[in-house]
Scaffold this motif. Structure first.
Motif, PDB file in Angstrom:
ATOM      1  N   SER A  74      38.940  23.745  43.860  1.00  0.00           N
ATOM      2  CA  SER A  74      38.687  25.023  44.509  1.00  0.00           C
ATOM      3  C   SER A  74      37.548  25.724  43.762  1.00  0.00           C
ATOM      4  CB  SER A  74      39.934  25.901  44.453  1.00  0.00           C
ATOM      5  OG  SER A  74      39.635  27.233  44.815  1.00  0.00           O
ATOM      6  N   ILE A  75      36.876  26.657  44.444  1.00  0.00           N
ATOM      7  CA  ILE A  75      35.920  27.514  43.735  1.00  0.00           C
ATOM      8  C   ILE A  75      36.385  28.974  43.737  1.00  0.00           C
ATOM      9  CG2 ILE A  75      33.952  26.011  44.205  1.00  0.00           C
ATOM     10  CD1 ILE A  75      33.145  28.494  46.201  1.00  0.00           C
ATOM     11  N   ASN A  76      37.653  29.185  44.025  1.00  0.00           N
ATOM     12  CA  ASN A  76      38.146  30.563  44.132  1.00  0.00           C
ATOM     13  C   ASN A  76      38.054  31.346  42.833  1.00  0.00           C
ATOM     14  OD1 ASN A  76      38.668  31.055  46.809  1.00  0.00           O
ATOM     15  ND2 ASN A  76      40.734  30.207  46.736  1.00  0.00           N
ATOM     16  N   ARG A  77      38.004  30.646  41.713  1.00  0.00           N
ATOM     17  CA  ARG A  77      37.831  31.378  40.454  1.00  0.00           C
ATOM     18  C   ARG A  77      36.455  32.020  40.381  1.00  0.00           C
ATOM     19  NH1 ARG A  77      37.718  26.041  39.713  1.00  0.00           N
ATOM     20  NH2 ARG A  77      36.064  25.001  38.520  1.00  0.00           N
ATOM     21  N   ASP A  83      38.047  39.185  40.306  1.00  0.00           N
ATOM     22  CA  ASP A  83      37.857  40.609  40.580  1.00  0.00           C
ATOM     23  C   ASP A  83      36.463  41.112  40.208  1.00  0.00           C
ATOM     24  OD1 ASP A  83      40.442  40.788  41.511  1.00  0.00           O
ATOM     25  OD2 ASP A  83      41.271  41.485  39.595  1.00  0.00           O
ATOM     26  N   GLN A  84      35.714  40.320  39.442  1.00  0.00           N
ATOM     27  CA  GLN A  84      34.370  40.728  39.054  1.00  0.00           C
ATOM     28  C   GLN A  84      33.320  40.367  40.107  1.00  0.00           C
ATOM     29  OE1 GLN A  84      34.243  42.568  36.193  1.00  0.00           O
ATOM     30  NE2 GLN A  84      36.462  42.213  36.333  1.00  0.00           N
ATOM     31  N   VAL A  85      33.740  39.646  41.141  1.00  0.00           N
ATOM     32  CA  VAL A  85      32.829  39.211  42.197  1.00  0.00           C
ATOM     33  C   VAL A  85      33.012  40.121  43.414  1.00  0.00           C
ATOM     34  CG1 VAL A  85      32.226  37.313  43.771  1.00  0.00           C
ATOM     35  CG2 VAL A  85      32.853  36.834  41.392  1.00  0.00           C
ATOM     36  N   SER A  86      31.937  40.654  43.929  1.00  0.00           N
ATOM     37  CA  SER A  86      32.017  41.547  45.090  1.00  0.00           C
ATOM     38  C   SER A  86      32.459  40.776  46.329  1.00  0.00           C
ATOM     39  CB  SER A  86      30.657  42.196  45.357  1.00  0.00           C
ATOM     40  OG  SER A  86      29.725  41.231  45.826  1.00  0.00           O
ATOM     41  N   VAL A  87      32.983  41.488  47.308  1.00  0.00           N
ATOM     42  CA  VAL A  87      33.426  40.846  48.547  1.00  0.00           C
ATOM     43  C   VAL A  87      32.271  40.126  49.247  1.00  0.00           C
ATOM     44  CG1 VAL A  87      34.419  41.233  50.836  1.00  0.00           C
ATOM     45  CG2 VAL A  87      35.408  42.369  48.839  1.00  0.00           C
ATOM     46  N   PRO A  88      31.089  40.748  49.405  1.00  0.00           N
ATOM     47  CA  PRO A  88      29.989  40.010  50.041  1.00  0.00           C
ATOM     48  C   PRO A  88      29.607  38.729  49.299  1.00  0.00           C
ATOM     49  CG  PRO A  88      29.486  42.348  49.991  1.00  0.00           C
ATOM     50  CD  PRO A  88      30.718  42.156  49.153  1.00  0.00           C
ATOM     51  N   GLU A  89      29.632  38.775  47.970  1.00  0.00           N
ATOM     52  CA  GLU A  89      29.282  37.591  47.203  1.00  0.00           C
ATOM     53  C   GLU A  89      30.381  36.530  47.297  1.00  0.00           C
ATOM     54  OE1 GLU A  89      27.174  34.920  44.783  1.00  0.00           O
ATOM     55  OE2 GLU A  89      26.591  36.592  46.080  1.00  0.00           O
ATOM     56  N   ALA A  90      31.638  36.957  47.281  1.00  0.00           N
ATOM     57  CA  ALA A  90      32.730  36.003  47.450  1.00  0.00           C
ATOM     58  C   ALA A  90      32.628  35.319  48.809  1.00  0.00           C
ATOM     59  CB  ALA A  90      34.076  36.707  47.305  1.00  0.00           C
ATOM     60  N   ALA A  91      32.287  36.085  49.847  1.00  0.00           N
ATOM     61  CA  ALA A  91      32.132  35.510  51.178  1.00  0.00           C
ATOM     62  C   ALA A  91      30.968  34.517  51.215  1.00  0.00           C
ATOM     63  CB  ALA A  91      31.916  36.618  52.203  1.00  0.00           C
ATOM     64  N   ARG A  92      29.880  34.847  50.538  1.00  0.00           N
ATOM     65  CA  ARG A  92      28.740  33.933  50.483  1.00  0.00           C
ATOM     66  C   ARG A  92      29.125  32.636  49.789  1.00  0.00           C
ATOM     67  NH1 ARG A  92      24.368  32.176  47.472  1.00  0.00           N
ATOM     68  NH2 ARG A  92      25.283  33.010  45.542  1.00  0.00           N
ATOM     69  N   SER A 125      48.323  23.635  50.577  1.00  0.00           N
ATOM     70  CA  SER A 125      49.396  24.628  50.624  1.00  0.00           C
ATOM     71  C   SER A 125      48.860  25.953  50.095  1.00  0.00           C
ATOM     72  CB  SER A 125      50.606  24.165  49.802  1.00  0.00           C
ATOM     73  OG  SER A 125      50.214  23.686  48.538  1.00  0.00           O
ATOM     74  N   SER A 126      49.429  27.049  50.594  1.00  0.00           N
ATOM     75  CA  SER A 126      49.020  28.385  50.204  1.00  0.00           C
ATOM     76  C   SER A 126      47.535  28.585  50.522  1.00  0.00           C
ATOM     77  CB  SER A 126      49.350  28.621  48.725  1.00  0.00           C
ATOM     78  OG  SER A 126      49.246  29.980  48.388  1.00  0.00           O
ATOM     79  N   PHE A 127      46.704  28.945  49.549  1.00  0.00           N
ATOM     80  CA  PHE A 127      45.277  29.120  49.812  1.00  0.00           C
ATOM     81  C   PHE A 127      44.643  27.806  50.265  1.00  0.00           C
ATOM     82  CE2 PHE A 127      42.636  32.919  48.422  1.00  0.00           C
ATOM     83  CZ  PHE A 127      41.628  32.695  49.355  1.00  0.00           C
ATOM     84  N   PRO A 157      43.690  41.069  55.453  1.00  0.00           N
ATOM     85  CA  PRO A 157      44.657  41.969  54.810  1.00  0.00           C
ATOM     86  C   PRO A 157      44.568  42.020  53.284  1.00  0.00           C
ATOM     87  CG  PRO A 157      45.717  40.673  56.532  1.00  0.00           C
ATOM     88  CD  PRO A 157      44.348  40.091  56.333  1.00  0.00           C
ATOM     89  N   GLY A 158      44.261  40.902  52.644  1.00  0.00           N
ATOM     90  CA  GLY A 158      44.337  40.887  51.193  1.00  0.00           C
ATOM     91  C   GLY A 158      43.025  40.854  50.443  1.00  0.00           C
ATOM     92  N   TYR A 159      41.942  40.497  51.134  1.00  0.00           N
ATOM     93  CA  TYR A 159      40.719  40.193  50.391  1.00  0.00           C
ATOM     94  C   TYR A 159      39.460  40.902  50.875  1.00  0.00           C
ATOM     95  CZ  TYR A 159      43.558  36.455  48.426  1.00  0.00           C
ATOM     96  OH  TYR A 159      44.558  35.764  47.798  1.00  0.00           O
ATOM     97  N   LEU A 160      39.375  41.267  52.138  1.00  0.00           N
ATOM     98  CA  LEU A 160      38.101  41.743  52.675  1.00  0.00           C
ATOM     99  C   LEU A 160      37.873  43.234  52.509  1.00  0.00           C
ATOM    100  CD1 LEU A 160      37.907  39.629  55.956  1.00  0.00           C
ATOM    101  CD2 LEU A 160      36.907  39.138  53.707  1.00  0.00           C
ATOM    102  N   HIS A 161      38.958  44.010  52.436  1.00  0.00           N
ATOM    103  CA  HIS A 161      38.847  45.464  52.251  1.00  0.00           C
ATOM    104  C   HIS A 161      37.923  46.099  53.291  1.00  0.00           C
ATOM    105  CE1 HIS A 161      40.947  44.722  48.525  1.00  0.00           C
ATOM    106  NE2 HIS A 161      39.957  43.921  48.129  1.00  0.00           N
ATOM    107  N   GLY A 162      38.034  45.609  54.521  1.00  0.00           N
ATOM    108  CA  GLY A 162      37.261  46.159  55.616  1.00  0.00           C
ATOM    109  C   GLY A 162      35.868  45.597  55.777  1.00  0.00           C
ATOM    110  N   TYR A 163      35.446  44.722  54.873  1.00  0.00           N
ATOM    111  CA  TYR A 163      34.090  44.177  54.929  1.00  0.00           C
ATOM    112  C   TYR A 163      34.007  43.043  55.949  1.00  0.00           C
ATOM    113  CZ  TYR A 163      29.732  41.941  53.558  1.00  0.00           C
ATOM    114  OH  TYR A 163      28.479  41.402  53.570  1.00  0.00           O
TER     115      TYR A 163
END
Length: 253
Positions: A74-77, A83-92, A125-127, A157-163
């Motif tokens: 995974s690259i989720n880390r 938490d140090q990665v912004s939502v737009p960057e995580a999406a990219r 499973s899960s993520f 619900p858990g990750y995008l915060h409206g983005y």
């Protein structure tokens, strides 16, 4: 400690991914059979399924030549679990991970299988179930089987915060699935095997699996929803039961 039978073929390979800019290992178990790409949980690595005895749970199928498993990192880390990665960057970064799977991992598996047109199965499973579902829905020309265990299928619900942007939309199944209109893609998906399994015990989210199943059905995509009991928790002992059950009793490999 041997997490798998020493006699079982186990090969570790890898390369520096041009999409991700990271060294990405991959492990293969078995010689023959239908290929199954295994996606890890949350921030798991390519050997997570082995350490958690998930590979052992399907070892008889691997040894019998009914399935050969490929497991990746995974690259989720570097994305949703950081938490140090912004939502737009995580999406990219997630979009790049999809490209890595489609344009690097799948060609590697096809080379190993010596079948340049092979469509393969995927599971997690899960993520990992989220990523497995995204892989199948994005590219049913590459994948023909999904076994999704204890998953969720909407980052909102858990990750995008409206983005929202294209990286989010085209990598979030419950964003793009309802609007999917490409007749060729839908026809391929309607001939895939899609199996959605979840428990109803601690930390499980059966409602997420129900919503995903309903979204598929609304597009005319057949799927099998398997809700297990209220004693079935969000944990490895149950996934070690779900995966061999799904492969033998549902998929028929």
């Amino acid at each position: 400690m041997n997490y798998v039978d020493p006699a079982l073929r186990r090969e570790i390979f890898g390369w520096h991914s041009p999409h991700l800019g990271l060294d990405m290992p991959i492990v293969r178990y078995g010689h023959f059979g239908r290929a199954l790409l295994l996606l890890p949980t949350a921030s798991g690595d390519f050997l997570e399924a082995e350490r958690m005895w998930l590979i052992k749970s399907i070892e008889p199928l691997i040894s019998a030549g009914r399935v050969t498993v490929f497991s990746i990192d995974s690259i989720n880390r570097y994305a949703w679990m950081n938490d140090q990665v912004s939502v737009p960057e995580a999406a990219r970064r997630q979009a790049l991970y999809s490209s890595y799977i489609e344009e690097e991992v799948l060609p590697h598996i096809r080379r190993v299988l010596q079948n340049p047109s092979a469509r393969i199965g995927t599971t997690g499973s899960s993520f990992g179930a989220f990523y497995a579902a995204n892989a199948v829905l994005r590219r049913p020309d590459l994948f023909d089987t999904l076994i999704a265990m204890s998953g969720f299928y909407d980052l909102g619900p858990g990750y995008l915060h409206g983005y929202g942007d294209d990286n989010v939309y085209f990598n979030n199944p419950l964003s793009y699935l309802p609007g999917m209109a490409d007749a060729g893609m839908l026809e391929l998906l309607r001939h895939c095997q899609i199996h959605i399994l979840a428990g109803q015990g601690a930390y499980e989210r059966p409602d997420a699996s129900v919503r995903f199943s309903q979204a598929l059905s609304a597009k005319g995509i057949p799927n099998q929803l398997d809700l297990w009991g209220h004693d079935v928790n969000h944990d490895w002992p149950w996934w070690r039961r779900m995966l061999p059950y799904a492969l033998k009793e549902r998929v028929g490999w």
